[in-house]
Design a protein around this motif. Structure first.
Motif, mmCIF file in Angstrom:
data_model
loop_
_atom_site.group_PDB
_atom_site.id
_atom_site.type_symbol
_atom_site.label_atom_id
_atom_site.label_comp_id
_atom_site.label_asym_id
_atom_site.label_seq_id
_atom_site.Cartn_x
_atom_site.Cartn_y
_atom_site.Cartn_z
ATOM 1 N N SER A 21 -24.599 14.716 28.662
ATOM 2 C CA SER A 21 -24.501 16.069 28.143
ATOM 3 C C SER A 21 -23.636 16.901 28.632
ATOM 4 C CB SER A 21 -24.566 16.339 26.985
ATOM 5 O OG SER A 21 -25.414 15.475 26.023
ATOM 6 N N PHE A 22 -24.622 17.639 29.662
ATOM 7 C CA PHE A 22 -24.333 18.004 30.766
ATOM 8 C C PHE A 22 -23.141 18.139 31.644
ATOM 9 C CE2 PHE A 22 -25.062 20.571 34.880
ATOM 10 C CZ PHE A 22 -25.328 21.851 34.442
ATOM 11 N N VAL A 23 -23.286 17.114 32.119
ATOM 12 C CA VAL A 23 -22.697 16.296 33.262
ATOM 13 C C VAL A 23 -21.169 16.267 32.521
ATOM 14 C CG1 VAL A 23 -21.922 14.039 34.577
ATOM 15 C CG2 VAL A 23 -24.115 15.206 34.368
ATOM 16 N N SER A 24 -20.904 15.162 30.596
ATOM 17 C CA SER A 24 -19.653 15.575 30.853
ATOM 18 C C SER A 24 -19.256 16.962 30.481
ATOM 19 C CB SER A 24 -20.222 14.768 28.999
ATOM 20 O OG SER A 24 -20.842 13.524 29.302
ATOM 21 N N VAL A 25 -20.171 17.683 29.610
ATOM 22 C CA VAL A 25 -18.899 18.747 30.098
ATOM 23 C C VAL A 25 -18.277 19.835 30.590
ATOM 24 C CG1 VAL A 25 -19.374 21.150 29.166
ATOM 25 C CG2 VAL A 25 -20.438 19.726 27.430
ATOM 26 N N ILE A 26 -18.920 19.545 32.462
ATOM 27 C CA ILE A 26 -18.262 19.337 33.334
ATOM 28 C C ILE A 26 -17.140 18.803 33.657
ATOM 29 C CG2 ILE A 26 -18.795 19.646 36.054
ATOM 30 C CD1 ILE A 26 -21.394 19.441 35.215
ATOM 31 N N PHE A 27 -17.527 17.392 33.494
ATOM 32 C CA PHE A 27 -15.543 16.410 33.625
ATOM 33 C C PHE A 27 -15.052 17.063 33.085
ATOM 34 C CE2 PHE A 27 -18.406 14.742 36.769
ATOM 35 C CZ PHE A 27 -17.838 13.439 37.622
ATOM 36 N N SER A 40 -9.222 8.602 30.382
ATOM 37 C CA SER A 40 -9.395 7.958 29.582
ATOM 38 C C SER A 40 -10.327 9.018 28.865
ATOM 39 C CB SER A 40 -9.631 7.005 28.694
ATOM 40 O OG SER A 40 -10.487 6.844 27.770
ATOM 41 N N ASP A 41 -10.223 10.367 28.237
ATOM 42 C CA ASP A 41 -12.239 10.723 27.499
ATOM 43 C C ASP A 41 -13.270 9.686 27.024
ATOM 44 O OD1 ASP A 41 -11.335 13.855 28.885
ATOM 45 O OD2 ASP A 41 -10.326 13.499 26.867
ATOM 46 N N LEU A 42 -12.708 8.751 26.702
ATOM 47 C CA LEU A 42 -13.674 8.222 26.087
ATOM 48 C C LEU A 42 -13.870 7.137 27.370
ATOM 49 C CD1 LEU A 42 -15.196 6.866 23.740
ATOM 50 C CD2 LEU A 42 -12.909 5.176 23.203
ATOM 51 N N LEU A 43 -13.535 6.828 27.920
ATOM 52 C CA LEU A 43 -13.426 5.819 29.280
ATOM 53 C C LEU A 43 -14.541 5.849 29.939
ATOM 54 C CD1 LEU A 43 -13.615 3.337 30.539
ATOM 55 C CD2 LEU A 43 -11.758 3.297 31.612
ATOM 56 N N ALA A 44 -14.016 7.326 30.524
ATOM 57 C CA ALA A 44 -15.281 8.125 31.275
ATOM 58 C C ALA A 44 -16.305 8.303 30.553
ATOM 59 C CB ALA A 44 -14.367 9.882 31.384
ATOM 60 N N SER A 45 -16.088 8.796 29.660
ATOM 61 C CA SER A 45 -17.997 9.410 29.073
ATOM 62 C C SER A 45 -18.820 8.215 29.288
ATOM 63 C CB SER A 45 -18.489 9.867 27.955
ATOM 64 O OG SER A 45 -16.755 10.719 27.141
ATOM 65 N N ASP A 46 -18.402 7.080 28.753
ATOM 66 C CA ASP A 46 -19.011 5.413 28.850
ATOM 67 C C ASP A 46 -19.482 5.764 30.480
ATOM 68 O OD1 ASP A 46 -19.948 3.646 27.926
ATOM 69 O OD2 ASP A 46 -18.647 2.750 28.285
ATOM 70 N N LEU A 47 -18.113 6.003 31.517
ATOM 71 C CA LEU A 47 -18.665 5.163 32.623
ATOM 72 C C LEU A 47 -19.664 6.317 32.909
ATOM 73 C CD1 LEU A 47 -15.364 4.678 33.858
ATOM 74 C CD2 LEU A 47 -17.232 2.861 33.744
ATOM 75 N N LEU A 48 -20.003 7.915 32.418
ATOM 76 C CA LEU A 48 -21.245 8.510 32.936
ATOM 77 C C LEU A 48 -21.879 8.324 32.427
ATOM 78 C CD1 LEU A 48 -18.698 12.393 33.128
ATOM 79 C CD2 LEU A 48 -19.960 11.041 35.033
ATOM 80 N N PHE A 49 -21.957 7.872 31.614
ATOM 81 C CA PHE A 49 -23.592 7.321 30.876
ATOM 82 C C PHE A 49 -23.738 6.686 31.564
ATOM 83 C CE2 PHE A 49 -26.261 4.394 27.947
ATOM 84 C CZ PHE A 49 -26.480 5.940 27.361
ATOM 85 N N ILE A 50 -22.951 5.007 31.767
ATOM 86 C CA ILE A 50 -23.827 4.333 32.243
ATOM 87 C C ILE A 50 -24.496 4.899 33.892
ATOM 88 C CG2 ILE A 50 -23.103 2.187 33.490
ATOM 89 C CD1 ILE A 50 -20.872 1.698 30.970
ATOM 90 N N ALA A 51 -23.566 5.867 34.659
ATOM 91 C CA ALA A 51 -23.672 5.770 36.009
ATOM 92 C C ALA A 51 -25.537 6.593 35.888
ATOM 93 C CB ALA A 51 -22.189 6.339 37.204
ATOM 94 N N ILE A 52 -25.429 7.801 35.005
ATOM 95 C CA ILE A 52 -26.359 8.347 35.094
ATOM 96 C C ILE A 52 -27.811 7.450 35.029
ATOM 97 C CG2 ILE A 52 -27.210 10.470 33.852
ATOM 98 C CD1 ILE A 52 -24.269 11.779 33.484
ATOM 99 N N ILE A 53 -27.689 6.883 34.076
ATOM 100 C CA ILE A 53 -28.715 6.033 33.022
ATOM 101 C C ILE A 53 -29.163 5.277 34.737
ATOM 102 C CG2 ILE A 53 -30.036 4.264 31.628
ATOM 103 C CD1 ILE A 53 -29.530 7.244 30.556
ATOM 104 N N LYS A 54 -28.508 4.755 35.242
ATOM 105 C CA LYS A 54 -29.067 4.328 36.262
ATOM 106 C C LYS A 54 -29.470 4.910 37.401
ATOM 107 C CE LYS A 54 -25.710 0.266 36.367
ATOM 108 N NZ LYS A 54 -24.198 -0.566 36.631
ATOM 109 N N VAL A 55 -28.930 5.981 37.683
ATOM 110 C CA VAL A 55 -29.308 6.510 39.129
ATOM 111 C C VAL A 55 -30.634 7.196 38.243
ATOM 112 C CG1 VAL A 55 -28.601 8.791 40.095
ATOM 113 C CG2 VAL A 55 -27.225 7.454 39.563
ATOM 114 N N LEU A 56 -30.855 8.034 36.717
ATOM 115 C CA LEU A 56 -32.115 8.503 36.710
ATOM 116 C C LEU A 56 -33.089 7.585 36.951
ATOM 117 C CD1 LEU A 56 -30.177 11.346 33.749
ATOM 118 C CD2 LEU A 56 -31.058 11.923 36.165
ATOM 119 N N SER A 57 -32.245 6.189 35.949
ATOM 120 C CA SER A 57 -34.065 5.436 36.070
ATOM 121 C C SER A 57 -34.315 4.963 37.721
ATOM 122 C CB SER A 57 -33.943 3.988 35.355
ATOM 123 O OG SER A 57 -32.333 3.878 35.750
ATOM 124 N N VAL A 58 -33.902 4.892 37.828
ATOM 125 C CA VAL A 58 -34.510 4.461 40.018
ATOM 126 C C VAL A 58 -35.238 6.096 40.160
ATOM 127 C CG1 VAL A 58 -32.399 4.058 42.699
ATOM 128 C CG2 VAL A 58 -32.571 2.939 40.102
#
Length: 211
Positions: A21-27, A40-58
């Motif tokens: 949520s924090f990163v999405s607000v910034i973008f 596209s805000d929708l596409l960007a949010s989806d890509l952000l979610f995917i990227a963030i979850i991957k990084v945080l899980s690692v």
């Protein structure tokens, strides 16, 4: 000190909703300044979610492994942290598999990998209970961590059973999105706060005395 670092790193996956949520607000604020920055805000949010979850899980996987390696030297119940390491390992793998299917994440029809993703996500809470038991030191909040993570675990098991029941009936995934959102935004961050608090309160000397 390494134990404290490991606890801090392990906590990040539980904060994924807040971080996203924090990163999405910034973008989004950047896209207002520069409309062509994000098509596209929708596409960007989806890509952000995917990227963030991957990084945080690692990051969390690395933290949990570091914790086990260090805890073996000073904690008698270090092995109770292993289930969280295993769960995070599977979570990292399912993250890369689920997000490479080409379809929007958690959209109908839901795939087997996405079902596994939901299951592992729900199991992070019970595994965190064992994790806290493995680092059961002498700080004043030791019981609070276990109570909060146990409460989150009860909801996660309920959510998991509900998800499996709805998916087995070939119902829409939308029927479980509300409890999933509650688990994401309330239960997991609560456990994350416990990890952060444990990081600040952890004292290795106490556990050495206990061992």
């Amino acid at each position: 000190m390494r134990i404290n670092i490991a606890l801090a790193l392990t906590s990040v996956i539980f904060m994924m909703t807040w971080v996203t949520s924090f990163v999405s607000v910034i973008f989004r604020s950047m896209s207002v300044i520069s409309p062509n920055f994000i098509a596209s805000d929708l596409l960007a949010s989806d890509l952000l979610f995917i990227a963030i979850i991957k990084v945080l899980s690692v990051i969390s996987l690395f933290g949990s492994v570091l914790f086990v390696l260090e805890a073996r030297k000073m904690l008698s119940r270090w092995y109770l942290a292993i289930p969280l390491c295993i769960s995070l390992s599977v979570f990292v793998i399912t993250n890369f598999l689920a997000y490479s299917s080409g379809k929007p994440f958690l959209s109908d029809p839901i795939s087997t990998v996405e079902v596994l993703w939901i299951a592992v996500l729900a199991l992070l809470s019970p595994c965190s209970v064992l994790f806290f038991l493995s680092s059961y030191g002498h700080d004043s909040s030791k019981n609070v961590y276990i109570v909060i993570s146990s409460a989150a675990s009860i909801f996660s098991i309920f959510f998991l059973l509900l998800a499996f029941r709805e998916i087995s009936k070939w119902s829409s995934i939308e029927t479980v999105l509300l409890p999933l959102a509650f688990y994401w935004t309330i239960c997991m961050p609560a456990i994350g706060v416990c990890f952060v608090s444990k990081t600040a309160m952890y004292r290795g000397d106490d556990d050495l005395q206990e061992s």
